[in-house]
Scaffold this motif. Sequence first.
Motif, PDB file in Angstrom:
ATOM      1  N   PHE A 183       5.996   6.280   4.309  1.00  0.00           N
ATOM      2  CA  PHE A 183       7.016   5.314   4.714  1.00  0.00           C
ATOM      3  C   PHE A 183       8.042   5.115   3.603  1.00  0.00           C
ATOM      4  O   PHE A 183       9.249   5.044   3.856  1.00  0.00           O
ATOM      5  CB  PHE A 183       6.372   3.970   5.048  1.00  0.00           C
ATOM      6  CG  PHE A 183       6.118   3.743   6.514  1.00  0.00           C
ATOM      7  CD1 PHE A 183       7.168   3.681   7.421  1.00  0.00           C
ATOM      8  CD2 PHE A 183       4.824   3.579   6.981  1.00  0.00           C
ATOM      9  CE1 PHE A 183       6.929   3.467   8.763  1.00  0.00           C
ATOM     10  CE2 PHE A 183       4.579   3.362   8.328  1.00  0.00           C
ATOM     11  CZ  PHE A 183       5.631   3.295   9.229  1.00  0.00           C
ATOM     12  N   ALA A 184       7.568   4.989   2.371  1.00  0.00           N
ATOM     13  CA  ALA A 184       8.469   4.750   1.239  1.00  0.00           C
ATOM     14  C   ALA A 184       9.489   5.877   1.097  1.00  0.00           C
ATOM     15  O   ALA A 184      10.696   5.634   0.942  1.00  0.00           O
ATOM     16  CB  ALA A 184       7.658   4.591  -0.050  1.00  0.00           C
ATOM     17  N   PHE A 185       9.038   7.112   1.168  1.00  0.00           N
ATOM     18  CA  PHE A 185       9.948   8.254   1.042  1.00  0.00           C
ATOM     19  C   PHE A 185      10.922   8.313   2.211  1.00  0.00           C
ATOM     20  O   PHE A 185      12.119   8.569   2.028  1.00  0.00           O
ATOM     21  CB  PHE A 185       9.156   9.555   0.944  1.00  0.00           C
ATOM     22  CG  PHE A 185       8.653   9.863  -0.431  1.00  0.00           C
ATOM     23  CD1 PHE A 185       9.425  10.601  -1.319  1.00  0.00           C
ATOM     24  CD2 PHE A 185       7.413   9.409  -0.868  1.00  0.00           C
ATOM     25  CE1 PHE A 185       8.978  10.893  -2.605  1.00  0.00           C
ATOM     26  CE2 PHE A 185       6.956   9.690  -2.144  1.00  0.00           C
ATOM     27  CZ  PHE A 185       7.738  10.429  -3.022  1.00  0.00           C
ATOM     28  N   GLN A 186      10.424   8.075   3.419  1.00  0.00           N
ATOM     29  CA  GLN A 186      11.285   8.160   4.601  1.00  0.00           C
ATOM     30  C   GLN A 186      12.344   7.055   4.590  1.00  0.00           C
ATOM     31  O   GLN A 186      13.507   7.293   4.949  1.00  0.00           O
ATOM     32  CB  GLN A 186      10.443   8.066   5.875  1.00  0.00           C
ATOM     33  CG  GLN A 186       9.541   9.265   6.124  1.00  0.00           C
ATOM     34  CD  GLN A 186      10.321  10.557   6.325  1.00  0.00           C
ATOM     35  OE1 GLN A 186      11.414  10.560   6.862  1.00  0.00           O
ATOM     36  NE2 GLN A 186       9.740  11.659   5.883  1.00  0.00           N
ATOM     37  N   LEU A 187      11.965   5.853   4.184  1.00  0.00           N
ATOM     38  CA  LEU A 187      12.928   4.747   4.147  1.00  0.00           C
ATOM     39  C   LEU A 187      13.971   4.954   3.056  1.00  0.00           C
ATOM     40  O   LEU A 187      15.137   4.586   3.227  1.00  0.00           O
ATOM     41  CB  LEU A 187      12.191   3.421   3.943  1.00  0.00           C
ATOM     42  CG  LEU A 187      11.364   2.958   5.143  1.00  0.00           C
ATOM     43  CD1 LEU A 187      10.506   1.748   4.770  1.00  0.00           C
ATOM     44  CD2 LEU A 187      12.267   2.614   6.320  1.00  0.00           C
ATOM     45  N   ALA A 188      13.563   5.558   1.940  1.00  0.00           N
ATOM     46  CA  ALA A 188      14.530   5.868   0.887  1.00  0.00           C
ATOM     47  C   ALA A 188      15.555   6.877   1.393  1.00  0.00           C
ATOM     48  O   ALA A 188      16.754   6.771   1.090  1.00  0.00           O
ATOM     49  CB  ALA A 188      13.804   6.408  -0.342  1.00  0.00           C
ATOM     50  N   GLY A 210       0.808  -1.219   0.000  1.00  0.00           N
ATOM     51  CA  GLY A 210       0.000   0.000   0.000  1.00  0.00           C
ATOM     52  C   GLY A 210       0.838   1.264   0.000  1.00  0.00           C
ATOM     53  O   GLY A 210       0.589   2.168   0.802  1.00  0.00           O
ATOM     54  N   PRO A 211       1.834   1.382  -0.921  1.00  0.00           N
ATOM     55  CA  PRO A 211       2.771   2.505  -0.874  1.00  0.00           C
ATOM     56  C   PRO A 211       2.414   3.699  -1.744  1.00  0.00           C
ATOM     57  O   PRO A 211       3.213   4.634  -1.864  1.00  0.00           O
ATOM     58  CB  PRO A 211       4.062   1.865  -1.401  1.00  0.00           C
ATOM     59  CG  PRO A 211       3.562   0.920  -2.465  1.00  0.00           C
ATOM     60  CD  PRO A 211       2.220   0.420  -1.974  1.00  0.00           C
ATOM     61  N   THR A 212       1.241   3.681  -2.368  1.00  0.00           N
ATOM     62  CA  THR A 212       0.938   4.748  -3.323  1.00  0.00           C
ATOM     63  C   THR A 212       0.134   5.896  -2.730  1.00  0.00           C
ATOM     64  O   THR A 212      -0.058   6.920  -3.368  1.00  0.00           O
ATOM     65  CB  THR A 212       0.172   4.182  -4.542  1.00  0.00           C
ATOM     66  OG1 THR A 212      -1.023   3.525  -4.081  1.00  0.00           O
ATOM     67  CG2 THR A 212       1.039   3.180  -5.300  1.00  0.00           C
ATOM     68  N   TYR A 257       3.715  11.388  10.665  1.00  0.00           N
ATOM     69  CA  TYR A 257       3.548  10.083  11.303  1.00  0.00           C
ATOM     70  C   TYR A 257       4.704   9.149  10.942  1.00  0.00           C
ATOM     71  O   TYR A 257       5.261   8.472  11.819  1.00  0.00           O
ATOM     72  CB  TYR A 257       2.220   9.426  10.900  1.00  0.00           C
ATOM     73  CG  TYR A 257       2.106   8.041  11.500  1.00  0.00           C
ATOM     74  CD1 TYR A 257       1.675   7.876  12.803  1.00  0.00           C
ATOM     75  CD2 TYR A 257       2.511   6.912  10.784  1.00  0.00           C
ATOM     76  CE1 TYR A 257       1.628   6.612  13.387  1.00  0.00           C
ATOM     77  CE2 TYR A 257       2.471   5.657  11.351  1.00  0.00           C
ATOM     78  CZ  TYR A 257       2.037   5.513  12.650  1.00  0.00           C
ATOM     79  OH  TYR A 257       2.020   4.262  13.226  1.00  0.00           O
ATOM     80  N   ALA A 258       5.059   9.091   9.665  1.00  0.00           N
ATOM     81  CA  ALA A 258       6.111   8.161   9.226  1.00  0.00           C
ATOM     82  C   ALA A 258       7.458   8.484   9.874  1.00  0.00           C
ATOM     83  O   ALA A 258       8.199   7.578  10.252  1.00  0.00           O
ATOM     84  CB  ALA A 258       6.234   8.190   7.704  1.00  0.00           C
TER      85      ALA A 258
END
Length: 320
Positions: free
Chosen positions: A69-74, A60-62, A261-262
């Motif tokens: 989460f995707a941006f923060q982990l990158a 559910g990354p879109t 939140y992320a």
Amino acid sequence: MAECIYHQLKSQPTWILILLSLGSISLLKLSFSIIIWVYVNFIRPGKNLKKYGSWALITGPTDGIGKAFAFQLARKGLNLVLVGRNPDKLKEVSESIKSKSGSTQIKNVVVDFSGDLDDGVSRIKEAIEGLDVGLLINNVGVSYPYARFFHEVDEKLLSDLIKVNIEGTTKVTQAVLPAMVKRKKGAIVNIGSGAAIVIPSDPLYSVYAATKAYVDQFSRCLYVEYKNSGIDVQCQVPLYVATKMASIKRSSFFVPSTDGYARAALRWIGYEPRCTPYWPHSILWALANSLPESAIDAWRLKFCLAIRKRGQLKDSKKIE
């Protein structure tokens, strides 16, 4: 001075001394709890997530929390496996991440969690074969379009709630976990909900709340099963976040943006088996615990009935 106090206490009846002792113990426990709360929310450093592995898988990354989460982990230097149902949105998110974190490797896997889930999980297994996937974020989930009584929930919505929220989380975890066990390291984060844990009931969202209660118990059991195998399992319990699912457009002190939140969520990974990462939410949680359950039930029912009424008005306008 101390001797004077001692003699005064000694002269008091036993029942007063017992009450003073109990009060002192309660005050000490409260002080200790506040110190711990301050430490974990503002002082304790986040873990180095790359120690789990160089890749993170996010479902559910879109949109919403998953996208954040995707941006923060990158930004943390992890490569990403993004699992979602819309190939165009996956491509858009991937390109946006690469424009900001050019060195990030990204794999997109198209899976409709409300469709043929077994086929989708097979594609996930194929995509992560040989990858050092050390972090799994089970974020995909669906809720009601608006509050409704259980007898009003149609078969499609009922099926999607159970299939996406329960079966999807379970099967993706089962697909990723064996490699973590083999490497003896990994972290699994399942996104729960305050609807299942913080408040005693969530009327008119009964099936959604029940599916999130499953996620919470599933996470706790896995935490105990695998904590001695180097794998950290955690259920994160957000309250309201400004997302499309929550139908909240603007963030506020008690309602963080998805990025807010992320950022908070990453600092908690690898610690407690259940947590609410955004610290103002923990204040609301404490408040909820201090109130009678019947009072919270009555307030929540009134609130959800208002949401139901607004949803019915929107539906009637669409029909017109």
